[in-house]
Design a protein around this motif. Sequence first.
Motif, PDB file in Angstrom:
ATOM      1  N   PRO A 114       1.037  -3.801  -2.648  1.00  0.00           N
ATOM      2  CA  PRO A 114       2.080  -2.786  -2.872  1.00  0.00           C
ATOM      3  C   PRO A 114       2.279  -2.453  -4.354  1.00  0.00           C
ATOM      4  CG  PRO A 114       2.993  -4.735  -1.772  1.00  0.00           C
ATOM      5  CD  PRO A 114       1.538  -4.994  -1.935  1.00  0.00           C
ATOM      6  N   GLU A 115       1.993  -3.433  -5.224  1.00  0.00           N
ATOM      7  CA  GLU A 115       2.098  -3.236  -6.679  1.00  0.00           C
ATOM      8  C   GLU A 115       1.228  -2.080  -7.167  1.00  0.00           C
ATOM      9  OE1 GLU A 115       3.549  -4.808  -9.247  1.00  0.00           O
ATOM     10  OE2 GLU A 115       4.667  -6.254  -8.022  1.00  0.00           O
ATOM     11  N   LEU A 116       0.123  -1.837  -6.473  1.00  0.00           N
ATOM     12  CA  LEU A 116      -0.875  -0.885  -6.976  1.00  0.00           C
ATOM     13  C   LEU A 116      -0.726   0.515  -6.387  1.00  0.00           C
ATOM     14  CD1 LEU A 116      -3.988  -3.267  -6.804  1.00  0.00           C
ATOM     15  CD2 LEU A 116      -2.471  -2.844  -8.752  1.00  0.00           C
ATOM     16  N   ILE A 117       0.223   0.670  -5.479  1.00  0.00           N
ATOM     17  CA  ILE A 117       0.326   1.947  -4.763  1.00  0.00           C
ATOM     18  C   ILE A 117       0.936   3.057  -5.622  1.00  0.00           C
ATOM     19  CG2 ILE A 117       1.409   3.137  -2.806  1.00  0.00           C
ATOM     20  CD1 ILE A 117       1.060   0.543  -1.192  1.00  0.00           C
ATOM     21  N   GLU A 118       2.022   2.748  -6.305  1.00  0.00           N
ATOM     22  CA  GLU A 118       2.775   3.814  -6.988  1.00  0.00           C
ATOM     23  C   GLU A 118       1.918   4.576  -7.998  1.00  0.00           C
ATOM     24  OE1 GLU A 118       6.675   2.738  -8.488  1.00  0.00           O
ATOM     25  OE2 GLU A 118       7.367   4.724  -7.836  1.00  0.00           O
ATOM     26  N   ALA A 119       1.046   3.863  -8.701  1.00  0.00           N
ATOM     27  CA  ALA A 119       0.180   4.502  -9.711  1.00  0.00           C
ATOM     28  C   ALA A 119      -0.786   5.505  -9.077  1.00  0.00           C
ATOM     29  CB  ALA A 119      -0.597   3.428 -10.467  1.00  0.00           C
ATOM     30  N   LYS A 120      -0.980   5.408  -7.753  1.00  0.00           N
ATOM     31  CA  LYS A 120      -1.930   6.291  -7.066  1.00  0.00           C
ATOM     32  C   LYS A 120      -1.250   7.546  -6.510  1.00  0.00           C
ATOM     33  CE  LYS A 120      -5.358   3.277  -7.338  1.00  0.00           C
ATOM     34  NZ  LYS A 120      -6.595   3.542  -8.070  1.00  0.00           N
ATOM     35  N   ILE A 121       0.072   7.594  -6.572  1.00  0.00           N
ATOM     36  CA  ILE A 121       0.794   8.732  -5.991  1.00  0.00           C
ATOM     37  C   ILE A 121       0.720   9.949  -6.925  1.00  0.00           C
ATOM     38  CG2 ILE A 121       3.063   9.570  -5.201  1.00  0.00           C
ATOM     39  CD1 ILE A 121       3.698   6.704  -4.323  1.00  0.00           C
ATOM     40  N   THR A 122       0.288  11.089  -6.366  1.00  0.00           N
ATOM     41  CA  THR A 122       0.230  12.337  -7.138  1.00  0.00           C
ATOM     42  C   THR A 122       1.015  13.406  -6.363  1.00  0.00           C
ATOM     43  OG1 THR A 122      -1.678  13.344  -6.015  1.00  0.00           O
ATOM     44  CG2 THR A 122      -2.172  11.747  -7.758  1.00  0.00           C
ATOM     45  N   ASP A 123       1.028  14.635  -6.876  1.00  0.00           N
ATOM     46  CA  ASP A 123       1.748  15.678  -6.136  1.00  0.00           C
ATOM     47  C   ASP A 123       0.999  16.115  -4.880  1.00  0.00           C
ATOM     48  OD1 ASP A 123      -0.268  16.961  -7.454  1.00  0.00           O
ATOM     49  OD2 ASP A 123       0.995  18.428  -8.492  1.00  0.00           O
ATOM     50  N   LYS A 124      -0.219  15.581  -4.688  1.00  0.00           N
ATOM     51  CA  LYS A 124      -0.966  15.901  -3.466  1.00  0.00           C
ATOM     52  C   LYS A 124      -0.804  14.815  -2.391  1.00  0.00           C
ATOM     53  CE  LYS A 124      -4.682  18.562  -5.592  1.00  0.00           C
ATOM     54  NZ  LYS A 124      -5.823  18.204  -6.483  1.00  0.00           N
ATOM     55  N   THR A 125      -0.188  13.697  -2.754  1.00  0.00           N
ATOM     56  CA  THR A 125      -0.083  12.575  -1.809  1.00  0.00           C
ATOM     57  C   THR A 125       0.857  12.909  -0.655  1.00  0.00           C
ATOM     58  OG1 THR A 125      -0.388  11.087  -3.685  1.00  0.00           O
ATOM     59  CG2 THR A 125       0.360  10.099  -1.623  1.00  0.00           C
ATOM     60  N   ASN A 144       7.570   0.933   2.557  1.00  0.00           N
ATOM     61  CA  ASN A 144       8.529   1.924   3.074  1.00  0.00           C
ATOM     62  C   ASN A 144       9.468   2.408   1.970  1.00  0.00           C
ATOM     63  OD1 ASN A 144       7.633   1.966   5.739  1.00  0.00           O
ATOM     64  ND2 ASN A 144       8.999   0.314   6.378  1.00  0.00           N
ATOM     65  N   ALA A 145       9.898   1.474   1.099  1.00  0.00           N
ATOM     66  CA  ALA A 145      10.823   1.849   0.018  1.00  0.00           C
ATOM     67  C   ALA A 145      10.149   2.824  -0.949  1.00  0.00           C
ATOM     68  CB  ALA A 145      11.297   0.597  -0.718  1.00  0.00           C
ATOM     69  N   LEU A 146       8.900   2.545  -1.276  1.00  0.00           N
ATOM     70  CA  LEU A 146       8.126   3.430  -2.163  1.00  0.00           C
ATOM     71  C   LEU A 146       7.962   4.821  -1.544  1.00  0.00           C
ATOM     72  CD1 LEU A 146       4.948   1.581  -3.485  1.00  0.00           C
ATOM     73  CD2 LEU A 146       6.548   2.987  -4.801  1.00  0.00           C
ATOM     74  N   ALA A 147       7.630   4.828  -0.264  1.00  0.00           N
ATOM     75  CA  ALA A 147       7.391   6.086   0.433  1.00  0.00           C
ATOM     76  C   ALA A 147       8.666   6.918   0.488  1.00  0.00           C
ATOM     77  CB  ALA A 147       6.869   5.810   1.840  1.00  0.00           C
ATOM     78  N   LYS A 148       9.778   6.238   0.714  1.00  0.00           N
ATOM     79  CA  LYS A 148      11.068   6.927   0.794  1.00  0.00           C
ATOM     80  C   LYS A 148      11.381   7.576  -0.555  1.00  0.00           C
ATOM     81  CE  LYS A 148      15.746   6.261   2.462  1.00  0.00           C
ATOM     82  NZ  LYS A 148      16.864   5.302   2.493  1.00  0.00           N
ATOM     83  N   LYS A 149      11.157   6.826  -1.629  1.00  0.00           N
ATOM     84  CA  LYS A 149      11.410   7.318  -2.981  1.00  0.00           C
ATOM     85  C   LYS A 149      10.598   8.582  -3.274  1.00  0.00           C
ATOM     86  CE  LYS A 149      10.580   5.688  -7.699  1.00  0.00           C
ATOM     87  NZ  LYS A 149       9.962   4.573  -8.429  1.00  0.00           N
ATOM     88  N   GLY A 151       9.120  10.583  -0.863  1.00  0.00           N
ATOM     89  CA  GLY A 151       9.144  11.549   0.232  1.00  0.00           C
ATOM     90  C   GLY A 151       7.810  11.700   0.955  1.00  0.00           C
ATOM     91  N   ILE A 152       7.131  10.585   1.178  1.00  0.00           N
ATOM     92  CA  ILE A 152       5.847  10.626   1.887  1.00  0.00           C
ATOM     93  C   ILE A 152       5.919   9.713   3.128  1.00  0.00           C
ATOM     94  CG2 ILE A 152       4.498  11.242  -0.159  1.00  0.00           C
ATOM     95  CD1 ILE A 152       3.793   8.332  -0.565  1.00  0.00           C
ATOM     96  N   PHE A 153       4.964   9.899   4.062  1.00  0.00           N
ATOM     97  CA  PHE A 153       5.032   9.116   5.305  1.00  0.00           C
ATOM     98  C   PHE A 153       4.316   7.766   5.160  1.00  0.00           C
ATOM     99  CE2 PHE A 153       0.968  11.453   6.025  1.00  0.00           C
ATOM    100  CZ  PHE A 153       0.137  10.395   6.374  1.00  0.00           C
ATOM    101  N   VAL A 154       4.663   6.844   6.066  1.00  0.00           N
ATOM    102  CA  VAL A 154       3.917   5.583   6.194  1.00  0.00           C
ATOM    103  C   VAL A 154       3.472   5.448   7.648  1.00  0.00           C
ATOM    104  CG1 VAL A 154       3.922   3.074   5.893  1.00  0.00           C
ATOM    105  CG2 VAL A 154       5.366   4.496   4.417  1.00  0.00           C
ATOM    106  N   HIS A 155       2.170   5.251   7.843  1.00  0.00           N
ATOM    107  CA  HIS A 155       1.609   5.046   9.178  1.00  0.00           C
ATOM    108  C   HIS A 155       0.828   3.730   9.146  1.00  0.00           C
ATOM    109  CE1 HIS A 155      -0.280   6.115  13.053  1.00  0.00           C
ATOM    110  NE2 HIS A 155      -1.366   5.555  12.541  1.00  0.00           N
ATOM    111  N   GLU A 156       1.134   2.833  10.063  1.00  0.00           N
ATOM    112  CA  GLU A 156       0.437   1.542  10.089  1.00  0.00           C
ATOM    113  C   GLU A 156      -0.858   1.642  10.898  1.00  0.00           C
ATOM    114  OE1 GLU A 156       2.329  -1.562  12.401  1.00  0.00           O
ATOM    115  OE2 GLU A 156       1.229  -3.164  11.379  1.00  0.00           O
ATOM    116  N   ASP A 157      -1.978   1.265  10.286  1.00  0.00           N
ATOM    117  CA  ASP A 157      -3.195   1.044  11.061  1.00  0.00           C
ATOM    118  C   ASP A 157      -3.044  -0.360  11.647  1.00  0.00           C
ATOM    119  OD1 ASP A 157      -5.659   0.318  12.081  1.00  0.00           O
ATOM    120  OD2 ASP A 157      -6.815   1.381  10.556  1.00  0.00           O
TER     121      ASP A 157
END
Length: 364
Positions: A114-125, A144-149, A151-157
């Motif tokens: 989860p530490e590495l996710i935020e740096a990957k978020i762009t305006d296309k995410t 989920n907290a990151l996604a909420k911040k 405004g993107i979805f989370v889907h579990e594989d």
Amino acid sequence: MKMQFSDLRREYQTIKGDVQRNMERVLLSAGFINGPEVHELEEKLARYTGVSHGVGVGSGTGALLCALMAYDIQPGDEVITSPFTFIATAETILFLKAKPVFADISEEDYNIDPELIEAKITDKTKGIIPVSLFGQCADFERINALAKKHGIFVHEDACQSFGAARNGKRSGGLCHSASTSFFPSKPLGCYGDGGMLFTDDSEFADKVRMFCNHGQKERYIHEEVGLNSRLDSLQAAVLLAKFEHFEEMLKLRRERAAYYTAHISSFVTTPEVAPGNTSVFAQYSIRTPRRDELCRYLNEREIPTAVHYPIPLNKQRAVEKICGLQDCAVSAKVASEIMSLPMSPYITQEEQDMVIHCIREFFS
Ligand SMILES: *Cc1c(COP(=O)(O)O)cnc(C)c1O
């Protein structure tokens, strides 16, 4: 009998009566598509997972694809996921001409870090697809907290984690939506291909149901371009029979895993179950820098092994030629050291002792 990597023949012998009775009911009714078995299974598994909707689909891949279609993924969109998983996770994103962006994994549980996710978020995410690998859930609280911040979805594989739990909630009910697979060797497997989508969002469930059934809600009225990816009644009948034995099978899987760990953890890196998690041990995967040698040693002694996965997705040609170079050092290291041992609820103690003996012999 020769040792099997995942012993489905032995499993069948223990549940044969129930499976045959359920299949016979479908055969006699001839309701092969959308029969009552499918709806009964959807309700049972949704309740078990702790969500309000289950939608039967033709495979785990079909469930991933229909979920992405329901999220309205468009060409050029980005979806963040793990590079250390089966191809379907990224393949379905690429199939819609969107781009999988890989965040590397944690070396402890092999799930997305989860530490590495935020740096990957762009305006296309548009969203994040964490994979609950080898039978234990990713860190959904933080994801989920990151996604909420943002405004993107989370889907579990959840293709490998049906039946697992995290902090008291079951896999499939940890974020907005989830897809699981009933491929025969998964913890809850059918006798062919099958899958299911889980969500609490009834509008989303309806969309998935429409996409996996030719974009129609009413027969021959097509509102969207969809496809054919339905769970059929015979597979649902098999799953209804197996589900009656599922808790017992999970208990056996956990006991078998604990037995391996108790006897080989001083020789190889054994699976770590993160705090708050329970694992369903879809795979029992160990790590050693001498992986290729150990596989060969065991195979020569008629012990089957497998490598999940030898090449991280960012390094697969099909992915790299579209996405370009993306580096994931932890995945690369894990992919070079990981291997899976024979595992099923019905592996015998003699078989496990044989595996343990050969591993200890190899390292001595
Ligand atoms: C098995 C699996 C899939 C695909 O499921 P199918 O039912 O084979 O299409 C997707 N993701 C992961 C992590 C899997 O293990």
